[in-house]
Design an enzyme around this catalytic site. Structure first.
Site, mmCIF file in Angstrom:
data_model
loop_
_atom_site.group_PDB
_atom_site.id
_atom_site.type_symbol
_atom_site.label_atom_id
_atom_site.label_comp_id
_atom_site.label_asym_id
_atom_site.label_seq_id
_atom_site.Cartn_x
_atom_site.Cartn_y
_atom_site.Cartn_z
ATOM 1 N N GLU A 124 0.793 -1.221 0.000
ATOM 2 C CA GLU A 124 0.000 0.000 0.000
ATOM 3 C C GLU A 124 0.831 1.279 0.000
ATOM 4 O O GLU A 124 0.419 2.275 -0.592
ATOM 5 C CB GLU A 124 -0.935 0.017 1.223
ATOM 6 C CG GLU A 124 -1.986 -1.069 1.239
ATOM 7 C CD GLU A 124 -3.102 -0.807 0.242
ATOM 8 O OE1 GLU A 124 -3.081 0.251 -0.415
ATOM 9 O OE2 GLU A 124 -3.979 -1.664 0.109
ATOM 10 N N SER A 384 -23.602 -25.559 55.925
ATOM 11 C CA SER A 384 -22.618 -25.733 57.005
ATOM 12 C C SER A 384 -21.314 -24.988 56.768
ATOM 13 O O SER A 384 -20.357 -25.172 57.523
ATOM 14 C CB SER A 384 -22.306 -27.230 57.168
ATOM 15 O OG SER A 384 -23.471 -27.943 57.530
#
Length: 730
Positions: A124, A384
């Site tokens: 590019e 518990s």
């Protein structure tokens, strides 16, 4: 001599021309200036003036046009999808922008493969780092190629010009549009660094559909970040933005393949890649399906998004690798346990309090399991799982030791008569076994001695936000789950055992400032004793013994199954149940949640870290070697007295008093007297859980006071009765 005539003078060529030109210069016969030359000159001046004026007008007009363009739309262009990342910067989840586009922020230097960057610039903009937005050589080359070959071979636009077009998209292609791109490209170059230009271009480049930027495309098409790309993948990502809609991999894979191959051919012609490498890359098929964006830790991400506003990147304390292996664990176990079951898992680093993994449900997208409900933050009955804190306070108070004996037999507290889960009683057992087997009666007996309000207050102090029914005070039932708590609070409380008595408020968000302070849970000795007892809890089937300290719990009606465990490095909490609170017959913590806990530790990929060593002064002894009052625990109601004796009471020092100690005379010079009244001899005196020996027949003893700070002094008589004061040594 002959006379020289005028004719003779004129016959001399040189003289005649010179004299003739001289006489004709500047003056006419009547003495006026000759016309013609100055008229031409003034006309030329007028032409030059008009041209200069026209040029100035053109420049002013161009400047005015440039000014009319307004500032660069940088803020709009820098808007990105909100991304949530883990503690190492790995993507957990991204949220699409308001218009549905996926645009992820990019850091080319750190997060993009150099091979891709090399191909991109070679294809590019070869002189990207040399030009100032406009590359005349590239424009000239593109024009020449168009003229000689009849079609576009390479574009003349620089990366900066393409970025300008992406920032201000226009459908038409014209000389005006190109001129606008050039102007904007120069502006971009003047206002941004090359690195920033490249980052913004890589974030805006179109890849078809609602995908923008290399990260979005790489994740959606390749299923990974663009940090490591093959040559074929890099060439493909270079080719797609040239015509993003006609090269969409999910629609036109063949067109995308051809475009990729053209990029490779050009790279070969420009000697960027070798022919062999290009041939191998061409042989790789292109993907044909679009993959979904990652959705890791969705509940934590949603919470962070609602907490942190207008931040493009939100960094959590989570570990993406750990989160990635625990989410399938929760999903698979929930499916195996049955329909409508969900699972929550929380992993916390003991030292920092950072949440390393948060699995809020079995499947975020499963509506039948209420997947979007975060069960790590839901208030549920803990069963518990609060028992270890009861024992911790009992150890801290000094009236029991892990090896003390305690009775597991029917007992009644008014109308409340606790029973064990299996409806049986074990008789006399060591305290540590009572906790390891999760016996209900010993826990409630100890809670009665410790005090439910004190337990509730201590847990709140350490970060456990307990939820009680409206207008109800803490009672004995909270020891068996008669209170509400979240998995994250319960996990935070359990980190206090591994941290030897303090908890650190949990943290999900990585922020620059961390002003959290440790919270007190228990004394160091008591915390170590609880952790050491839980380390001996019988593990699930096929699991190794004495590797993980853990506790399970099952709420009333089989609605919640819990398991919370820790080693020296991390604490993991697991919850299993239905989000709607419906009962699940047979849902027991030991069977449903504990195996998930042990699998979660195995999937962390780390070797189990040992628990801390016992703090200084810890009494480690068998029952036979314990002081007489600690050999066996007796509830207050079981104390046998002659009727004439007084209740045990510490007369000196008084509770809450300050004791000044002068240690200038050396060791032993600062002895502190302890005096008691009542009680049954022999009596044992303990400071911070450590036995200092017996009190003599005069019911007094000199002790060496501990170092500066608060100290808990307890005296226990032969019947198990005890009195405790807290003093401050200074």
């Amino acid at each position: 001599m002959s006379e020289v005539t005028p004719h003779t003078q004129l016959s001399c060529p040189g003289l005649s021309r010179a004299s003739t030109d001289f006489r004709a210069e500047e003056k006419n016969v009547d003495g006026r200036d000759k016309p013609g030359h100055d008229g031409v000159r003034s006309w030329g001046h007028r032409v030059l003036s008009v041209a200069a004026f026209a040029f100035i007008l053109a420049v002013v007009g161009f400047v005015a046009w440039v000014y009319s363009l307004g500032p660069l739309p940088l803020d709009e262009s820098r808007a990105v999808s909100t991304t949530v990342v883990d503690r190492n910067g790995k993507l957990l989840r991204a949220y699409a922008m308001a218009d549905g586009r996926w645009r992820l922020p990019v850091d080319a230097k750190a997060n993009v493969d150099p091979t891709y960057l090399k191909l991109l610039l070679a294809y590019e903009d070869q002189r990207f780092y040399a030009h100032n937005g406009l590359d005349p050589l590239a424009l000239g080359r593109a024009a020449l190629q168009l003229t000689t070959r009849g079609h576009i071979v390479s574009g003349g636009s620089t990366i900066s010009m393409q970025l300008a077009r992406l920032m201000e998209p226009r459908r038409q292609r014209s000389l005006y549009a190109k001129l606008r791109q050039i102007v904007r490209a120069i502006e971009i170059e003047r206002s941004m660094s090359k690195a920033d230009i490249l980052d913004l271009y890589l974030a805006l480049a179109p890849y078809g559909g609602n995908l923008e930027g290399i990260r979005s495309a790489s994740i959606a098409y390749l299923g990974k970040e663009p940090k490591r790309l093959s040559l074929a993948e890099a060439a493909l990502l270079v080719a797609l933005p040239q015509s993003p809609e006609t090269r969409r991999l999910d629609r036109y894979p063949e067109a995308a393949r051809k475009a990729r191959d053209r990029v490779l051919d050009r790279m070969v012609s420009e000697h960027v890649v070798s022919t062999d490498d290009a041939m191998q890359a061409k042989a790789v098929p292109v993907p044909k399906l679009r993959k979904p964006m990652p959705v890791l830790a969705p509940h934590a991400s949603d919470t962070a998004l609602s907490t942190v506003k207008d931040a493009p990147v939100i960094k959590l304390t989570l570990d993406a690798n750990l989160q990635k292996v625990l989410e399938p664990l929760a999903r698979d176990r929930a499916i195996a346990l049955g329909p409508n079951i969900s699972v929550g898992i929380l992993v916390v680093d003991n030292e920092s309090g950072d949440v390393l993994a948060r699995v809020g449900s079995a499947d975020y997208f499963d509506e039948s399991r209420a997947g979007q409900v975060d069960m790590t933050r839901a208030v549920r009955s803990p069963g518990s799982t609060l028992k270890p804190f009861i024992y911790g306070l009992a150890f801290e108070d000094g009236f029991v030791h892990p090896d003390s004996l305690i009775d597991d037999r029917p007992v009644r507290f008014g109308s409340y008569a606790p029973e064990n889960f299996d409806m049986t009683f074990q008789g006399t057992v060591p305290v540590k076994k009572a906790l390891q087997l999760s016996l209900n009666v010993p826990a409630i007996v100890l809670l009665d001695r410790v005090g439910a309000s004190r337990l509730s207050s201590r847990l709140r102090q350490a970060g456990g936000n307990l939820v009680l029914p409206k207008d109800e005070a803490p009672g004995l039932a909270m020891g068996l789950g008669g209170v509400g708590v979240t998995l994250q609070d319960l996990t935070q409380l359990y980190t206090g055992f591994a941290r030897l008595g303090t908890t650190m408020p949990l943290r999900d968000l990585m922020t620059g400032r961390d002003d959290r302070e440790p919270l007190r849970l228990l004394d160091q000795v008591a915390a170590w004793q609880v952790g050491n007892v839980l380390l001996g809890t019988p593990p699930p089937e096929n699991a190794a013994h004495n590797r993980i300290a853990f506790k399970t719990g099952t709420s009333y009606g089989y609605r919640d199954a819990w398991s919370v465990g820790f080693d020296g490095r991390m604490t993991i909490g697991v919850w299993v149940g239905r989000p709607d609170g419906a009962p699940v017959p047979g849902l027991i913590g030991r069977v449903a949640a504990a195996p998930i806990l042990f699998d979660a530790f195995a999937r962390t990929g780390k070797t189990l870290a040992p628990l801390p060593k016992p703090p200084k002064g810890t009494l480690v002894a068998s029952n036979a070697k314990l002081p007489l009052p600690l050999k066996r625990f007796r509830p207050v109601g079981d104390l046998v007295r002659t009727g004439s004796e007084q209740a045990l009471h510490i007369q000196f020092p008084l509770n809450g008093s300050r004791i000044d100690v002068d240690r200038s005379g050396g060791e032993g010079s600062a002895a502190m007297p302890v005096k008691v009244a009542g009680g049954v001899l022999p009596m044992t005196i303990m400071v911070n859980g450590t036995s200092l020996g017996e009190i003599d027949g005069r019911r007094q003893r000199l002790i060496d006071p501990p170092g500066p700070g608060f100290a808990r002094l307890t005296v226990i008589d032969a019947t198990g009765a005890a009195d405790t004061v807290v003093i401050r040594i200074q």
